[in-house]
Scaffold this active site. Structure first.
Site, PDB file in Angstrom:
ATOM      1  N   GLU A  16     -30.891 -17.633  33.880  1.00 41.36           N
ATOM      2  CA  GLU A  16     -29.611 -18.300  33.632  1.00 41.36           C
ATOM      3  C   GLU A  16     -29.141 -19.212  34.400  1.00 41.36           C
ATOM      4  O   GLU A  16     -27.554 -18.876  34.271  1.00 41.36           O
ATOM      5  CB  GLU A  16     -29.063 -16.258  33.307  1.00 41.36           C
ATOM      6  CG  GLU A  16     -30.026 -15.917  34.550  1.00 41.36           C
ATOM      7  CD  GLU A  16     -30.583 -15.020  33.796  1.00 41.36           C
ATOM      8  OE1 GLU A  16     -31.453 -15.131  32.804  1.00 41.36           O
ATOM      9  OE2 GLU A  16     -30.660 -13.798  34.945  1.00 41.36           O
ATOM     10  N   ASN A  17     -29.771 -19.231  35.571  1.00 43.31           N
ATOM     11  CA  ASN A  17     -28.539 -20.037  35.937  1.00 43.31           C
ATOM     12  C   ASN A  17     -29.430 -21.663  35.864  1.00 43.31           C
ATOM     13  O   ASN A  17     -28.680 -22.806  36.651  1.00 43.31           O
ATOM     14  CB  ASN A  17     -30.199 -20.272  38.091  1.00 43.31           C
ATOM     15  CG  ASN A  17     -31.453 -20.285  37.387  1.00 43.31           C
ATOM     16  OD1 ASN A  17     -31.950 -20.279  36.536  1.00 43.31           O
ATOM     17  ND2 ASN A  17     -31.883 -21.286  38.285  1.00 43.31           N
TER      18      ASN A  17
END
Lengths: 218, 235, 235, 218
Positions: free
Chosen positions: A47-48
Site C-alpha cells: 500500500e505504500n
C-alpha cells in the site's frame, strides 16, 4: 493440533486464484506469498505504492528507494507498477484488490474487527488497515483463535476499538476456518486433529456447527 | 527563464518564511523518500510549535524524529507512529499531540487539499474511533464518514529528478506521499538528487507538474534503510 | 502468464456482456484519444438505451456520434456537446437526455467512482443551474456543492501502449479522461496502438496500473483531427 | 474608440507577470498569448491536460494526439507537462493557476458571471468554464460592454443562468477596465477616446467613477 504460522499461510494460499491482485498484511499474511500454488500467478499490492512486489533483494540488489508497507527492502516482479499513496488507496478503497489478508486482535459475529489499538498500551496507529478492511470485499483475517490464557478472540462483540465495522466475512485461526454471516460464526473447517469441541470451547460468539466439519487439507 | 526557474541556492532560502506554529505537509513513508536536508534545516532554524502532517515521524535520530528532542513539533497527523523512543515519551506525557489518520484517508486529504476539494466521504474509519465527531452518511446502502482536506503553510518534498521549472520525477516507492504533499503546500519546497534543464524530461513522464513547486534545491542524501531485508544470492 | 494476460483477440470479445440500458464511461476529449474501434463495436452490436458518460459526444460520423443515428444512446453525461447535427436534433426533440456536468466535476466524478469516494464537495457550479437539487455547504467561508461519484458497467479507454498485464501508457493530450475512465468501469476495456511484453514498460512510468484493466486489444486508429490549426513553417 | 479584439488582448497582457501560469479561454483570451511582454515568460494551461502549450504546429508537426481545450492542434513549449483531466482540474480548482482569462455574456455588481447558456437557444455546455471561475482567485473577463443593440452586459443582476457566483473581480470590455468590489463596479480605465459618459450610459449596474479616469495605454 493447532496450525503453525506456516500452516496458516498455507491454508490461506488455497483461497488464491490465478490472476488475483492481493494485499498481504504484516506478519502471517506476508508468509502467504511463499505458498502460491504452482502454475498460479498472483500480484502483490503494497500500500505504500507498489503493485507487483517481488522477493527480498540480494545484498547487491538492495535499493533504499524500494520498500514495502512493512518498510522492508523488496524487489519488483515482472510487470510491476509504482504509484503514489493516493493512487494506491484509490485502488484499495475502490475495491480493485481481489483479496486482502490481515491479522487482528478480535473479530465478532457482526464482522467487526479490532486490530490496531489496545487502550492503555502504546498506540502505534492503524497504518493502512482501516482502508484495507473498508475497501475490500474479500478479506481473510488470520489470527490465533484465543489468547495464551484461553480467552477467545471470536466474540459476540469486539471489546477493543474497531478497525472496521461489518466488513469481515472469513476468519482463519490456528484451530478453524470460519465464515461470518447473519450475525453468526459458521464453522467451515477445523485444523487437522482439532476437535469441534475444542473450537466450541474457545469461541465466545455464537457458532453454527454443520453436521460434518471437514478437516483442513494442507 | 527567470520566471519559472524555481532553483534556490541554499537550504536557508529554501525554508525561508517558515515560522512558529505553522503546518507542514511532508512526503515520505518511514524513512523512504524523505526530504532529509529540509528537515535538517527546520531543526537548524529551531522553529517551534509545528504541526506536522506526515505518514510517520521518523526514528530517534533520522527523519522527522530529529525535530523531537527540541520539542519543535506540537502536533503530528500520521497513520503510524511510535517507532522512536522520544516520540513515545512525548506522546505518553502529553507533550506531543497525535492525530491518528488512516493511511489512505491521509493521502486523500492531502490530494483533496491540493485539488480544491474541501471534503469527501470515505468508508474508511466508519464505526471506529476515527469517525468520532464526523458526519456519517449512507450512499447506496453503505456507510461513509466525511473527511476534510489538509493544506499546509509549507510542503516539504523529496523527488528524484527535476527540471529548473520544478517538473518532478520520483523514483520507485520513494514516490509515496510526495506528489500529494507537493500539491498541498501554500509554499512547496522540493529537494532532488538531480536538476536538469527544462525540456530534458519527457512531458508525458512528469509525475508532478512544476505549477505546484515554489522552490527547488539539489541535495545529497543518506537514504537510510529502516528494515534491511535480504535473501541470499543463491535463492 | 494466463492469470494476468488481459489480451483478447476480437472486438466482439472485448465488448462481450454489454447489454441494453447499461452505463458506459468513456475516455477521450473531442475526437482526441477516443476508443474508435470499441465505439464501432458498440454500433455493430446495436446495444440500445445506453447512458454514456463522456466529456463530449463526437461529431456526426465519428466518435460517439456514430451511436446516435440508431438511437443507441438514451442519455449522455457530458460537459460540452452539440457539435453534431443529429445530436442537436435528438436533444431538441427530447429523444436524448443530456446531463451537463462541468468538465472538472466530470473528471473528478470518474476518479471518485474508481477510488471508492462516493461523493465530494466542490465549489464548481455553486449558485448555478448545476447546483439544483444538490446539497450546499460552507467550508472556511466558501460555498461548495456535493457531487456524487460515477461508476460505469463498462469503461472504454484508448491508450497508446500497454503490456499484456494491462499496464497502460498514454501519449500527449490523448491521455485526458482515459486514465479516469479506466478506474471507473466494472469492466474496463482498453484498446491500444501497441502491446508489449510485461517488464518492457518502466514501472515508474506506467500511467494506469493493470489492476484497473479487464480486457485489452490492439487496434488501428484513424485519429481524426477536429480543428486542424497550423502556422506557416516560416513563422 | 472601442477597443478591437486585438487591443483587448493587448490590455489583458499587461496584467501578466513573469512566471505566471495562465489559462486562456476560447476567443479573445486566446489572443493574449500574442502580446506577452518581451523578456517575460508565462506558461499556458490547457484544461484538457497540458501545461506549457506552445504555438500552432506547422503542417509537418501536426499531431492528432496533441490538442488544446479548443480542440485545435498545438505544440508543447519547453518544460511542458501532460496530465489527465482530473489532475488538470485539481490544478484549476485548487487555485494553482495564477490568472484565468475568459469571455462572458453578462457580469454583475456581485461578481456573478453568465457565460454558457442562453435559454431557448441551443445549449452546448459549460465545458471547463464553471471550474475555472470557481477555482481561480485572479480572473479577467473580456467582453463587449454592451450588445449590438446597446444593451448593457454589466448588470445589477445577471439575467442568464450563472456560470459562477461571486467570483469575478475584473472585467475588461471594449470600453473600460472595471473592478468589481463591495457590490459595485469601479471604473479603473477607459478605452482611448472613449468618454466616461459613454461608459456610464452603457453600464446598467451601479458604477463608481473616480475623479480622474485614465485612458488605457496600449
Amino acid at each position: 493440533m493447532a496450525l503453525t504460522r506456516e500452516q496458516l499461510a498455507q491454508r490461506v494460499a488455497q483461497e488464491l486464484q490465478d490472476g488475483y491482485y492481493v494485499n498481504l498484511g504484516i506478519g502471517i499474511p506476508t508468509l502467504v506469498a511463499n505458498y502460491v500454488p504452482k502454475g498460479m500467478e498472483v500480484m502483490l499490492q503494497s500500500e505504500n505504492g507498489l503493485l507487483g512486489m517481488g522477493q527480498f533483494p540480494t545484498e547487491e540488489e538492495i535499493d533504499a528507494d524500494l520498500i514495502n508497507a512493512g518498510k522492508q527492502t523488496v524487489t519488483m516482479a515482472t510487470g510491476a507498477s509504482v504509484f503514489d499513496s493516493a493512487e494506491s488507496f484509490a485502488m484499495i478503497r475502490g475495491g480493485h484488490v481481489d483479496l486482502t489478508v490481515l491479522g487482528a486482535f478480535e473479530v465478532d459475529v457482526n464482522g467487526n474487527i479490532a486490530s490496531y489499538m489496545i487502550p492503555g498500551k502504546l498506540i502505534k496507529g492503524m497504518g493502512g488497515a482501516m482502508d484495507l478492511v473498508a475497501g475490500a470485499d474479500n478479506i481473510i483475517v488470520t489470527m490465533t483463535h484465543a489468547s495464551k490464557h484461553g480467552v477467545s478472540k471470536l466474540l459476540p462483540h469486539c471489546t477493543l476499538p474497531l478497525t472496521g465495522k461489518g466488513c469481515i466475512k472469513k476468519v482463519l485461526t490456528d484451530l478453524a476456518f470460519i465464515e461470518i454471516k447473519d450475525g453468526e460464526f459458521h464453522l467451515l473447517e477445523r485444523a487437522p486433529g482439532v476437535s469441534v469441541e475444542e473450537i466450541v470451547q474457545l469461541t465466545a460468539g455464537k457458532l453454527v456447527i454443520p453436521q460434518h466439519v471437514p478437516e483442513m487439507i494442507l | 527563464m527567470a520566471g519559472f526557474d524555481k532553483v534556490v541556492s541554499s537550504y536557508e532560502e529554501a525554508m525561508a518564511g517558515l515560522e512558529d506554529n505553522m503546518t507542514i505537509v511532508s512526503g515520505g513513508f518511514g524513512l523512504c523518500g524523505i526530504a532529509e536536508n529540509l528537515i535538517a534545516e527546520i531543526k537548524r532554524k529551531g522553529t517551534k510549535g509545528l504541526t506536522m502532517v506526515s505518514n510517520n515521524c521518523g526514528v530517534d535520530d533520522f527523519g522527522l524524529g530529529v525535530l523531537l528532542p527540541n520539542r519543535q513539533i506540537k502536533k503530528i497527523v500520521a497513520s503510524y507512529v511510535g517507532e522512536n523512543a522520544e516520540f513515545e515519551r512525548q506522546m505518553m506525557s502529553g507533550e506531543l499531540e497525535v492525530e491518528l489518520t488512516p493511511q489512505g484517508t491521509l493521502a486523500e486529504k492531502m490530494r483533496a487539499g491540493g485539488a480544491g476539494i474541501p471534503a469527501f466521504f470515505t468508508a474508511t474509519g466508519y464505526g471506529t474511533p476515527v469517525a468520532e465527531g464526523k458526519e456519517e452518511r449512507e450512499f447506496n446502502g453503505r456507510h461513509y464518514i466525511l473527511e476534510e482536506a489538509i493544506i499546509g503553510d509549507f510542503a516539504i518534498v523529496k523527488a528524484w529528478k527535476a527540471d529548473r521549472y520544478g517538473n518532478l520525477v520520483f523514483r520507485k516507492t520513494a514516490r509515496n506521499f510526495n506528489p500529494l504533499a507537493a500539491t498541498a503546500g501554500k509554499i512547496t519546497v522540493v529537494e532532488v538528487e538531480e536538476i536538469v534543464e527544462p525540456g530534458e524530461l519527457d512531458p508525458d513522464q512528469i509525475h508532478t507538474p512544476g505549477i505546484y513547486v515554489n522552490r527547488l534545491i539539489q541535495g545529497t542524501f543518506e537514504k537510510r534503510i529502516e528494515q534491511r531485508t535480504v535473501r541470499s544470492s543463491a535463492e
